[in-house]
Design a protein around this motif. Structure first.
Motif, PDB file in Angstrom:
ATOM      1  N   THR A   6      -4.101   0.836  12.667  1.00 54.28           N
ATOM      2  CA  THR A   6      -3.685   1.511  11.444  1.00 54.28           C
ATOM      3  C   THR A   6      -3.898   0.596  10.255  1.00 54.28           C
ATOM      4  O   THR A   6      -3.579  -0.588  10.303  1.00 54.28           O
ATOM      5  CB  THR A   6      -2.190   1.884  11.541  1.00 54.28           C
ATOM      6  N   ALA A   7      -4.444   1.135   9.177  1.00 50.03           N
ATOM      7  CA  ALA A   7      -4.672   0.329   7.976  1.00 50.03           C
ATOM      8  C   ALA A   7      -3.338  -0.110   7.374  1.00 50.03           C
ATOM      9  O   ALA A   7      -2.382   0.656   7.307  1.00 50.03           O
ATOM     10  CB  ALA A   7      -5.466   1.137   6.954  1.00 50.03           C
ATOM     11  N   VAL A   8      -3.284  -1.364   6.969  1.00 47.96           N
ATOM     12  CA  VAL A   8      -2.069  -1.916   6.369  1.00 47.96           C
ATOM     13  C   VAL A   8      -2.406  -2.458   4.990  1.00 47.96           C
ATOM     14  O   VAL A   8      -3.368  -3.202   4.821  1.00 47.96           O
ATOM     15  CB  VAL A   8      -1.485  -3.045   7.244  1.00 47.96           C
ATOM     16  N   GLN A   9      -1.629  -2.061   4.008  1.00 47.56           N
ATOM     17  CA  GLN A   9      -1.806  -2.567   2.656  1.00 47.56           C
ATOM     18  C   GLN A   9      -0.604  -3.425   2.293  1.00 47.56           C
ATOM     19  O   GLN A   9       0.544  -2.995   2.422  1.00 47.56           O
ATOM     20  CB  GLN A   9      -1.938  -1.414   1.659  1.00 47.56           C
ATOM     21  N   PHE A  10      -0.860  -4.650   1.830  1.00 50.92           N
ATOM     22  CA  PHE A  10       0.210  -5.553   1.452  1.00 50.92           C
ATOM     23  C   PHE A  10       0.378  -5.525  -0.071  1.00 50.92           C
ATOM     24  O   PHE A  10      -0.600  -5.617  -0.816  1.00 50.92           O
ATOM     25  CB  PHE A  10      -0.095  -6.985   1.897  1.00 50.92           C
ATOM     26  N   VAL A  11       1.618  -5.395  -0.520  1.00 49.11           N
ATOM     27  CA  VAL A  11       1.924  -5.359  -1.948  1.00 49.11           C
ATOM     28  C   VAL A  11       3.074  -6.327  -2.232  1.00 49.11           C
ATOM     29  O   VAL A  11       4.105  -6.272  -1.556  1.00 49.11           O
ATOM     30  CB  VAL A  11       2.329  -3.942  -2.414  1.00 49.11           C
ATOM     31  N   GLN A  37       5.755   4.249   5.729  1.00 45.83           N
ATOM     32  CA  GLN A  37       4.734   5.130   6.281  1.00 45.83           C
ATOM     33  C   GLN A  37       5.093   6.561   5.910  1.00 45.83           C
ATOM     34  O   GLN A  37       6.232   7.001   6.108  1.00 45.83           O
ATOM     35  CB  GLN A  37       4.618   5.010   7.803  1.00 45.83           C
ATOM     36  N   ARG A 199       3.347 -15.398   5.093  1.00 39.59           N
ATOM     37  CA  ARG A 199       2.385 -14.300   5.278  1.00 39.59           C
ATOM     38  C   ARG A 199       1.945 -14.155   6.730  1.00 39.59           C
ATOM     39  O   ARG A 199       1.867 -13.042   7.249  1.00 39.59           O
ATOM     40  CB  ARG A 199       1.165 -14.516   4.381  1.00 39.59           C
ATOM     41  N   PRO A 221      -1.605   5.570   6.551  1.00 39.45           N
ATOM     42  CA  PRO A 221      -1.613   4.126   6.458  1.00 39.45           C
ATOM     43  C   PRO A 221      -0.204   3.556   6.215  1.00 39.45           C
ATOM     44  O   PRO A 221       0.658   4.215   5.636  1.00 39.45           O
ATOM     45  CB  PRO A 221      -2.518   3.850   5.252  1.00 39.45           C
ATOM     46  N   LEU A 223       2.298   0.759   4.595  1.00 41.94           N
ATOM     47  CA  LEU A 223       2.392  -0.088   3.411  1.00 41.94           C
ATOM     48  C   LEU A 223       3.470  -1.121   3.624  1.00 41.94           C
ATOM     49  O   LEU A 223       4.632  -0.778   3.846  1.00 41.94           O
ATOM     50  CB  LEU A 223       2.729   0.757   2.168  1.00 41.94           C
ATOM     51  N   THR A 225       5.597  -4.164   1.976  1.00 43.64           N
ATOM     52  CA  THR A 225       5.955  -4.688   0.664  1.00 43.64           C
ATOM     53  C   THR A 225       6.786  -5.939   0.825  1.00 43.64           C
ATOM     54  O   THR A 225       7.818  -5.920   1.486  1.00 43.64           O
ATOM     55  CB  THR A 225       6.779  -3.650  -0.128  1.00 43.64           C
TER      56      THR A 225
END
Length: 228
Positions: A6-11, A37, A199, A221, A223, A225
């Motif tokens: 699954t795509a993971v976006q870090f913010v 999610q 990280r 995806p 997310l 945070t």
């Protein structure tokens, strides 16, 4: 592992810049990790490392201790402080200034007229920095209040060793605003952050959640945070 994870976006979120974020998600300390999610929180945990109390939204107004006995300068500086969005306390003499500084209220800056004796200026600076060592000490009208010859050496030493800025005249709104803004930016940049050092650990935890299926079905995806 799955060849199609699954795509993971870090913010990264700076809590002091987003009003209500910490309260909305119950963040008491930073750094903190939230995973979303489909618009819902599926994982929440404070990261290991240095603990910082979460401070969010609009930061506290700069708080200035104004020490001046002259009404004309008082009015001019109070007008400038008001325009700059500052809170301030006014002291008419060194005794009042020391009493205000002893209340353990941290001041962004002490704005002091050079009309007072060097010993009094020193005492005010020490009292203010006893509460907050990073407080600015700004002395104005230095060119209008010459001192006796036997005090001149002590005065120059005070200017050099204890003052953040020595101003020849009463500062304009623009000059005062610039000085106080520089202090605010310096304070923000000095806040320690450990998010970057965590990280790899955060990534391992994210992958662990995905593998254990704690996030439910793959509806979109994920997310992650990291709040500081």
């Amino acid at each position: 592992r799955d060849s199609n994870p699954t795509a993971v976006q870090f913010v990264a979120v700076e809590l002091t810049e987003i009003s209500g974020f910490a309260a909305q998600y119950g963040i008491k300390e930073a750094p903190y990790c939230l995973m979303f999610q489909g618009g819902s929180v599926v994982y929440a945990k404070r990261l290991r490392g240095m603990r910082l109390m979460a401070k969010e939204g609009v930061q506290q107004l700069p708080h200035v201790l104004l020490v001046c006995s002259q009404p004309a300068q008082q009015l001019k500086l109070e007008r400038s402080l008001r325009r700059s969005g500052c809170a301030w306390d006014l002291a008419m003499d060194a005794h009042q200034a020391l009493r205000l500084a002893s209340r353990a209220t941290p001041y962004t800056a002490a704005l002091i007229c050079a009309e007072f004796r060097t010993e009094e200026l020193h005492s005010i600076a020490v009292a203010v920095r006893r509460v907050d060592p990073s407080s600015l000490v700004l002395v104005f009208d230095a060119g209008l209040h010459p001192v006796a010859a036997d005090e001149e050496e002590a005065r120059m030493r005070f200017f050099k060793e204890e003052c953040s800025e020595v101003l020849v005249y009463t500062p304009s709104y623009t000059a005062l605003h610039a000085l106080l803004s520089r202090k605010s930016r310096s304070a923000e940049s000095s806040v320690p952050s450990r998010v970057g050092t965590e990280r790899a650990e955060l990534l391992n935890e994210v992958l662990g959640v995905l593998e254990r299926g704690q996030h439910g079905s793959n509806t979109g995806p994920l997310l992650g945070t990291a709040a500081a």
